[in-house]
Enzyme design. Sequence first.
Site, PDB file in Angstrom:
ATOM      1  N   ASP A   7      62.517  81.798 -16.084  1.00 45.02           N
ATOM      2  CA  ASP A   7      63.904  82.029 -15.643  1.00 45.02           C
ATOM      3  C   ASP A   7      63.928  82.022 -14.117  1.00 45.02           C
ATOM      4  O   ASP A   7      62.895  82.211 -13.467  1.00 45.02           O
ATOM      5  CB  ASP A   7      64.442  83.362 -16.168  1.00 45.02           C
ATOM      6  CG  ASP A   7      65.911  83.575 -15.774  1.00 45.02           C
ATOM      7  OD1 ASP A   7      66.695  82.615 -15.879  1.00 45.02           O
ATOM      8  OD2 ASP A   7      66.275  84.680 -15.336  1.00 45.02           O
ATOM      9  N   TYR A  39      70.112  80.481  -9.287  1.00 41.50           N
ATOM     10  CA  TYR A  39      70.225  79.027  -9.419  1.00 41.50           C
ATOM     11  C   TYR A  39      71.680  78.593  -9.608  1.00 41.50           C
ATOM     12  O   TYR A  39      72.030  77.450  -9.341  1.00 41.50           O
ATOM     13  CB  TYR A  39      69.446  78.548 -10.652  1.00 41.50           C
ATOM     14  CG  TYR A  39      67.950  78.393 -10.487  1.00 41.50           C
ATOM     15  CD1 TYR A  39      67.263  78.987  -9.435  1.00 41.50           C
ATOM     16  CD2 TYR A  39      67.231  77.647 -11.410  1.00 41.50           C
ATOM     17  CE1 TYR A  39      65.887  78.842  -9.307  1.00 41.50           C
ATOM     18  CE2 TYR A  39      65.864  77.489 -11.298  1.00 41.50           C
ATOM     19  CZ  TYR A  39      65.184  78.085 -10.247  1.00 41.50           C
ATOM     20  OH  TYR A  39      63.832  77.928 -10.140  1.00 41.50           O
ATOM     21  N   GLY A  40      72.491  79.513 -10.129  1.00 41.86           N
ATOM     22  CA  GLY A  40      73.835  79.145 -10.591  1.00 41.86           C
ATOM     23  C   GLY A  40      74.793  78.648  -9.529  1.00 41.86           C
ATOM     24  O   GLY A  40      75.852  78.120  -9.846  1.00 41.86           O
ATOM     25  N   ASN A  71      69.934  79.476 -18.833  1.00 45.04           N
ATOM     26  CA  ASN A  71      70.962  78.508 -19.241  1.00 45.04           C
ATOM     27  C   ASN A  71      71.262  77.511 -18.128  1.00 45.04           C
ATOM     28  O   ASN A  71      71.567  76.355 -18.394  1.00 45.04           O
ATOM     29  CB  ASN A  71      72.254  79.240 -19.603  1.00 45.04           C
ATOM     30  CG  ASN A  71      72.092  80.018 -20.875  1.00 45.04           C
ATOM     31  OD1 ASN A  71      72.284  79.496 -21.952  1.00 45.04           O
ATOM     32  ND2 ASN A  71      71.698  81.270 -20.762  1.00 45.04           N
ATOM     33  N   THR A  72      71.159  77.990 -16.887  1.00 46.71           N
ATOM     34  CA  THR A  72      71.487  77.118 -15.762  1.00 46.71           C
ATOM     35  C   THR A  72      70.492  75.960 -15.701  1.00 46.71           C
ATOM     36  O   THR A  72      70.884  74.797 -15.558  1.00 46.71           O
ATOM     37  CB  THR A  72      71.485  77.943 -14.456  1.00 46.71           C
ATOM     38  OG1 THR A  72      72.335  79.077 -14.649  1.00 46.71           O
ATOM     39  CG2 THR A  72      71.965  77.125 -13.288  1.00 46.71           C
ATOM     40  N   GLU A 162      70.672  90.924 -10.073  1.00 54.82           N
ATOM     41  CA  GLU A 162      69.347  90.831  -9.431  1.00 54.82           C
ATOM     42  C   GLU A 162      69.176  91.933  -8.389  1.00 54.82           C
ATOM     43  O   GLU A 162      68.090  92.446  -8.178  1.00 54.82           O
ATOM     44  CB  GLU A 162      69.161  89.460  -8.752  1.00 54.82           C
ATOM     45  CG  GLU A 162      68.938  88.304  -9.712  1.00 54.82           C
ATOM     46  CD  GLU A 162      67.491  88.172 -10.213  1.00 54.82           C
ATOM     47  OE1 GLU A 162      66.546  88.347  -9.438  1.00 54.82           O
ATOM     48  OE2 GLU A 162      67.317  87.895 -11.420  1.00 54.82           O
ATOM     49  N   CYS A 194      74.372  83.108 -20.143  1.00 58.83           N
ATOM     50  CA  CYS A 194      73.429  83.297 -19.037  1.00 58.83           C
ATOM     51  C   CYS A 194      72.516  84.428 -19.472  1.00 58.83           C
ATOM     52  O   CYS A 194      73.002  85.455 -19.977  1.00 58.83           O
ATOM     53  CB  CYS A 194      74.175  83.668 -17.757  1.00 58.83           C
ATOM     54  SG  CYS A 194      73.088  84.256 -16.421  1.00 58.83           S
ATOM     55  N   THR A 195      71.212  84.249 -19.306  1.00 60.11           N
ATOM     56  CA  THR A 195      70.281  85.241 -19.859  1.00 60.11           C
ATOM     57  C   THR A 195      70.304  86.573 -19.104  1.00 60.11           C
ATOM     58  O   THR A 195      69.696  87.544 -19.552  1.00 60.11           O
ATOM     59  CB  THR A 195      68.849  84.676 -19.921  1.00 60.11           C
ATOM     60  OG1 THR A 195      68.483  84.195 -18.613  1.00 60.11           O
ATOM     61  CG2 THR A 195      68.752  83.554 -20.929  1.00 60.11           C
TER      62      THR A 195
HETATM   63  N1  DGL Z   1      69.580  83.648 -16.075  1.00 59.55           N
HETATM   64  C1  DGL Z   1      70.037  82.386 -15.692  1.00 59.55           C
HETATM   65  C2  DGL Z   1      70.885  81.691 -16.690  1.00 59.55           C
HETATM   66  O1  DGL Z   1      70.668  81.919 -17.866  1.00 59.55           O
HETATM   67  C3  DGL Z   1      70.090  82.063 -14.269  1.00 59.55           C
HETATM   68  C4  DGL Z   1      71.179  82.509 -13.450  1.00 59.55           C
HETATM   69  C5  DGL Z   1      71.058  82.126 -12.006  1.00 59.55           C
HETATM   70  O2  DGL Z   1      69.954  82.074 -11.459  1.00 59.55           O
HETATM   71  O3  DGL Z   1      72.117  81.890 -11.417  1.00 59.55           O
HETATM   72  O4  DGL Z   1      71.752  80.927 -16.364  1.00 59.55           O
END
Ligand code: DGL
Length: 270
Positions: A7, A39-40, A71-72, A162, A194-195
Amino acid sequence: MAVGIFDSGLGGLTVLDAITKRLPDVPFVYLGDNANAPYGVRSAEDIFDLTCAATERLWAEGCDLVILACNTASAAALKRMQETWVPADKRVLGVFVPLIEALTERQWGDNSPPREVAVKHVALFATPATVASRAFQRELAFRAIGVDVEAQPCGGLVDAIEQGDDILAEALIRSHVEALKRRMPHPQSAILGCTHYPLFEQTFREALGPTVKVFSQPDLVAEALADYLTRRPEFIGGGKGVKYLTTGDPASVSNKATQILRKKVSFQTA
Ligand code: DGL
Protein backbone atom coordinates in the site's frame (compact mmCIF):
# COMPACT_ATOMS: atom_id res chain seq x y z
CA MET A 1 9.22 -16.77 -0.48
CA ALA A 2 6.12 -15.04 0.88
CA VAL A 3 3.08 -13.17 -0.41
CA GLY A 4 3.72 -9.43 -0.81
CA ILE A 5 1.15 -6.89 0.36
CA PHE A 6 1.61 -3.33 -0.85
CA ASP A 7 0.00 0.00 0.00
CA SER A 8 1.06 3.62 -0.34
CA GLY A 9 1.01 3.79 3.46
CA LEU A 10 -0.91 2.44 6.41
CA GLY A 11 -4.26 1.64 4.76
CA GLY A 12 -3.15 -1.75 3.48
CA LEU A 13 -2.80 -2.84 7.11
CA THR A 14 -6.61 -3.13 7.22
CA VAL A 15 -6.33 -5.72 4.45
CA LEU A 16 -3.24 -7.40 5.94
CA ASP A 17 -5.03 -7.75 9.28
CA ALA A 18 -7.98 -9.57 7.71
CA ILE A 19 -5.68 -11.69 5.54
CA THR A 20 -3.46 -12.86 8.41
CA LYS A 21 -6.56 -13.80 10.44
CA ARG A 22 -7.92 -15.79 7.48
CA LEU A 23 -4.53 -17.29 6.53
CA PRO A 24 -2.50 -17.47 9.76
CA ASP A 25 0.10 -19.90 8.38
CA VAL A 26 0.97 -18.00 5.20
CA PRO A 27 4.12 -15.82 5.33
CA PHE A 28 3.74 -12.17 4.23
CA VAL A 29 5.90 -9.15 3.53
CA TYR A 30 4.08 -5.81 3.91
CA LEU A 31 5.49 -2.74 2.17
CA GLY A 32 4.15 0.75 2.86
CA ASP A 33 5.47 3.52 0.60
CA ASN A 34 4.92 6.07 3.39
CA ALA A 35 7.61 8.39 2.01
CA ASN A 36 5.49 8.95 -1.11
CA ALA A 37 1.94 8.74 0.35
CA PRO A 38 -0.66 9.82 -0.42
CA TYR A 39 -0.86 8.44 -3.97
CA GLY A 40 -4.43 9.64 -4.46
CA VAL A 41 -3.41 13.15 -5.51
CA ARG A 42 -0.71 11.99 -7.94
CA SER A 43 -0.86 11.53 -11.72
CA ALA A 44 -1.48 8.07 -13.19
CA GLU A 45 2.09 8.08 -14.57
CA ASP A 46 3.54 8.78 -11.17
CA ILE A 47 1.40 6.11 -9.51
CA PHE A 48 2.49 3.59 -12.16
CA ASP A 49 6.19 4.33 -11.58
CA LEU A 50 5.90 4.21 -7.77
CA THR A 51 3.82 1.02 -7.79
CA CYS A 52 6.27 -0.73 -10.15
CA ALA A 53 9.20 0.28 -7.91
CA ALA A 54 7.41 -1.05 -4.81
CA THR A 55 6.46 -4.28 -6.58
CA GLU A 56 10.10 -4.82 -7.62
CA ARG A 57 11.14 -4.30 -3.99
CA LEU A 58 8.69 -7.05 -2.95
CA TRP A 59 9.96 -9.34 -5.71
CA ALA A 60 13.44 -8.85 -4.24
CA GLU A 61 12.01 -10.22 -0.96
CA GLY A 62 10.96 -13.36 -2.86
CA CYS A 63 7.29 -12.37 -3.18
CA ASP A 64 6.33 -13.77 -6.59
CA LEU A 65 2.69 -12.89 -5.80
CA VAL A 66 2.06 -9.25 -4.88
CA ILE A 67 -1.33 -7.93 -3.76
CA LEU A 68 -1.85 -4.21 -4.36
CA ALA A 69 -3.81 -3.51 -1.15
CA CYS A 70 -4.28 -0.02 -2.51
CA ASN A 71 -7.24 0.95 -4.67
CA THR A 72 -5.39 3.92 -6.10
CA ALA A 73 -2.57 1.70 -7.42
CA SER A 74 -5.10 -0.97 -8.49
CA ALA A 75 -7.13 1.67 -10.36
CA ALA A 76 -4.40 3.79 -11.90
CA ALA A 77 -1.59 1.27 -12.52
CA LEU A 78 -2.58 -2.40 -12.33
CA LYS A 79 -4.07 -2.90 -15.80
CA ARG A 80 -1.02 -1.33 -17.47
CA MET A 81 1.34 -3.33 -15.23
CA GLN A 82 -0.37 -6.62 -16.08
CA GLU A 83 -0.52 -5.82 -19.80
CA THR A 84 3.00 -4.46 -20.28
CA TRP A 85 5.27 -5.12 -17.35
CA VAL A 86 4.69 -8.17 -15.11
CA PRO A 87 6.83 -11.16 -16.23
CA ALA A 88 5.17 -14.55 -16.79
CA ASP A 89 6.46 -16.13 -13.56
CA LYS A 90 5.08 -13.35 -11.30
CA ARG A 91 1.56 -12.26 -10.37
CA VAL A 92 0.27 -8.85 -9.30
CA LEU A 93 -3.37 -8.70 -8.17
CA GLY A 94 -5.56 -5.80 -7.08
CA VAL A 95 -8.39 -5.28 -4.61
CA PHE A 96 -11.27 -4.12 -6.85
CA VAL A 97 -12.50 -7.39 -8.28
CA PRO A 98 -13.44 -9.15 -4.98
CA LEU A 99 -15.42 -6.06 -4.02
CA ILE A 100 -17.29 -5.90 -7.30
CA GLU A 101 -17.98 -9.64 -7.22
CA ALA A 102 -19.55 -9.19 -3.77
CA LEU A 103 -21.58 -6.19 -4.90
CA THR A 104 -22.89 -8.04 -7.94
CA GLU A 105 -23.40 -11.30 -6.02
CA ARG A 106 -21.07 -13.30 -8.24
CA GLN A 107 -18.98 -16.31 -7.34
CA TRP A 108 -15.17 -15.94 -7.55
CA GLY A 109 -14.04 -15.79 -11.15
CA ASP A 110 -17.56 -15.98 -12.68
CA ASN A 111 -16.86 -14.64 -16.19
CA SER A 112 -20.40 -14.86 -17.58
CA PRO A 113 -21.74 -11.79 -19.45
CA PRO A 114 -22.92 -8.73 -17.48
CA ARG A 115 -26.43 -9.06 -16.09
CA GLU A 116 -29.01 -7.04 -14.20
CA VAL A 117 -28.37 -7.06 -10.43
CA ALA A 118 -30.43 -6.11 -7.38
CA VAL A 119 -28.45 -3.00 -6.48
CA LYS A 120 -29.18 0.03 -8.67
CA HIS A 121 -27.70 3.05 -6.85
CA VAL A 122 -24.13 2.78 -5.59
CA ALA A 123 -22.06 5.41 -3.81
CA LEU A 124 -18.32 5.08 -4.29
CA PHE A 125 -15.95 6.80 -1.85
CA ALA A 126 -12.33 6.79 -3.04
CA THR A 127 -9.24 8.91 -3.60
CA PRO A 128 -9.26 11.56 -6.36
CA ALA A 129 -6.96 9.39 -8.55
CA THR A 130 -9.19 6.31 -8.16
CA VAL A 131 -12.31 8.31 -9.05
CA ALA A 132 -10.57 9.95 -12.03
CA SER A 133 -9.45 6.54 -13.38
CA ARG A 134 -13.07 5.29 -13.65
CA ALA A 135 -11.60 1.79 -13.11
CA PHE A 136 -14.40 0.85 -10.72
CA GLN A 137 -17.08 1.65 -13.29
CA ARG A 138 -15.09 -0.21 -15.97
CA GLU A 139 -14.79 -3.38 -13.87
CA LEU A 140 -18.44 -3.12 -12.81
CA ALA A 141 -19.60 -2.83 -16.44
CA PHE A 142 -17.98 -6.23 -17.18
CA ARG A 143 -20.30 -7.80 -14.59
CA ALA A 144 -23.50 -5.79 -14.21
CA ILE A 145 -25.85 -3.62 -16.23
CA GLY A 146 -28.09 -0.77 -15.12
CA VAL A 147 -26.12 0.24 -12.03
CA ASP A 148 -25.87 3.96 -11.37
CA VAL A 149 -22.54 4.81 -9.66
CA GLU A 150 -21.98 8.20 -8.02
CA ALA A 151 -18.33 8.65 -7.07
CA GLN A 152 -17.08 11.00 -4.38
CA PRO A 153 -13.37 11.89 -4.42
CA CYS A 154 -12.48 12.16 -0.73
CA GLY A 155 -9.75 14.80 -0.94
CA GLY A 156 -7.64 15.18 2.22
CA LEU A 157 -8.88 12.06 3.95
CA VAL A 158 -5.86 9.79 3.47
CA ASP A 159 -3.55 12.62 4.59
CA ALA A 160 -5.59 13.11 7.78
CA ILE A 161 -5.55 9.36 8.50
CA GLU A 162 -1.79 9.02 7.82
CA GLN A 163 -1.17 11.96 10.17
CA GLY A 164 -3.37 10.43 12.88
CA ASP A 165 -5.72 13.46 12.87
CA ASP A 166 -8.95 11.61 13.71
CA ILE A 167 -11.05 14.74 14.27
CA LEU A 168 -10.20 16.08 10.82
CA ALA A 169 -10.76 12.63 9.26
CA GLU A 170 -14.25 12.38 10.79
CA ALA A 171 -15.18 15.91 9.73
CA LEU A 172 -14.00 15.19 6.17
CA ILE A 173 -16.02 11.96 6.02
CA ARG A 174 -19.20 13.75 7.10
CA SER A 175 -18.69 16.47 4.52
CA HIS A 176 -17.85 14.00 1.71
CA VAL A 177 -20.95 11.92 2.53
CA GLU A 178 -23.10 15.06 2.51
CA ALA A 179 -21.63 16.12 -0.84
CA LEU A 180 -22.42 12.72 -2.33
CA LYS A 181 -25.95 12.68 -0.93
CA ARG A 182 -26.65 16.02 -2.62
CA ARG A 183 -26.10 14.22 -5.94
CA MET A 184 -27.50 10.80 -4.95
CA PRO A 185 -29.92 11.26 -2.02
CA HIS A 186 -30.71 7.56 -1.52
CA PRO A 187 -27.80 5.23 -2.31
CA GLN A 188 -28.61 1.55 -1.63
CA SER A 189 -24.97 0.56 -1.19
CA ALA A 190 -21.74 2.34 -0.45
CA ILE A 191 -18.27 1.18 -1.40
CA LEU A 192 -15.32 2.17 0.78
CA GLY A 193 -12.93 2.17 -2.18
CA CYS A 194 -9.73 3.02 -0.35
CA THR A 195 -8.00 0.69 2.08
CA HIS A 196 -7.52 3.53 4.58
CA TYR A 197 -11.28 4.06 4.94
CA PRO A 198 -12.17 0.85 6.88
CA LEU A 199 -10.29 2.45 9.78
CA PHE A 200 -13.23 4.90 9.89
CA GLU A 201 -15.97 2.53 8.75
CA GLN A 202 -18.16 3.43 11.74
CA THR A 203 -18.06 7.14 10.85
CA PHE A 204 -19.05 6.34 7.25
CA ARG A 205 -21.90 4.13 8.50
CA GLU A 206 -23.21 6.81 10.85
CA ALA A 207 -23.05 9.52 8.17
CA LEU A 208 -24.72 7.28 5.56
CA GLY A 209 -27.52 6.05 7.82
CA PRO A 210 -28.82 2.56 8.60
CA THR A 211 -30.48 1.86 5.23
CA VAL A 212 -27.22 1.94 3.26
CA LYS A 213 -25.31 -1.35 2.93
CA VAL A 214 -21.59 -0.65 3.31
CA PHE A 215 -19.06 -2.80 1.43
CA SER A 216 -15.57 -2.74 2.88
CA GLN A 217 -12.66 -4.61 1.38
CA PRO A 218 -10.55 -6.36 4.02
CA ASP A 219 -12.65 -9.51 4.57
CA LEU A 220 -13.62 -9.75 0.90
CA VAL A 221 -9.99 -9.56 -0.23
CA ALA A 222 -8.91 -12.09 2.44
CA GLU A 223 -11.53 -14.56 1.20
CA ALA A 224 -10.54 -14.02 -2.45
CA LEU A 225 -6.84 -14.54 -1.64
CA ALA A 226 -7.60 -17.74 0.31
CA ASP A 227 -9.48 -19.00 -2.73
CA TYR A 228 -6.64 -17.98 -5.09
CA LEU A 229 -3.99 -19.72 -2.98
CA THR A 230 -6.05 -22.92 -2.91
CA ARG A 231 -5.87 -22.90 -6.69
CA ARG A 232 -2.25 -21.66 -6.88
CA PRO A 233 -0.46 -23.07 -3.79
CA GLU A 234 2.95 -22.53 -5.43
CA PHE A 235 2.67 -18.82 -4.44
CA ILE A 236 2.31 -19.51 -0.70
CA GLY A 237 6.02 -19.80 0.08
CA GLY A 238 7.82 -21.38 2.97
CA GLY A 239 8.61 -18.69 5.55
CA LYS A 240 6.72 -17.70 8.68
CA GLY A 241 5.03 -14.59 10.07
CA VAL A 242 4.97 -11.05 8.65
CA LYS A 243 7.88 -8.78 7.76
CA TYR A 244 7.06 -5.05 7.72
CA LEU A 245 8.91 -2.66 5.39
CA THR A 246 8.48 1.07 4.88
CA THR A 247 10.07 3.75 2.73
CA GLY A 248 9.24 6.24 5.51
CA ASP A 249 10.54 6.65 9.05
CA PRO A 250 10.39 3.16 10.64
CA ALA A 251 9.89 4.46 14.21
CA SER A 252 6.92 6.69 13.47
CA VAL A 253 5.35 4.21 11.01
CA SER A 254 5.74 1.43 13.63
CA ASN A 255 3.97 3.59 16.25
CA LYS A 256 1.01 4.32 13.99
CA ALA A 257 0.81 0.71 12.79
CA THR A 258 0.85 -0.54 16.39
CA GLN A 259 -2.16 1.69 17.12
CA ILE A 260 -4.01 0.49 14.03
CA LEU A 261 -3.38 -3.23 14.49
CA ARG A 262 -3.53 -3.04 18.32
CA LYS A 263 -0.42 -5.20 18.57
CA LYS A 264 3.30 -4.39 18.53
CA VAL A 265 4.55 -3.98 14.98
CA SER A 266 8.14 -3.15 13.99
CA PHE A 267 8.80 -1.74 10.55
CA GLN A 268 12.23 -1.84 8.91
CA THR A 269 13.59 0.44 6.22
CA ALA A 270 12.67 -0.89 2.79
N1 DGL B 1 -4.96 3.16 0.65
C1 DGL B 1 -4.92 3.62 -0.66
C2 DGL B 1 -6.09 3.25 -1.50
O1 DGL B 1 -6.66 2.20 -1.25
C3 DGL B 1 -4.07 4.76 -0.98
C4 DGL B 1 -4.50 6.10 -0.72
C5 DGL B 1 -3.49 7.15 -1.07
O2 DGL B 1 -2.28 6.93 -0.93
O3 DGL B 1 -3.94 8.22 -1.47
O4 DGL B 1 -6.48 3.95 -2.39
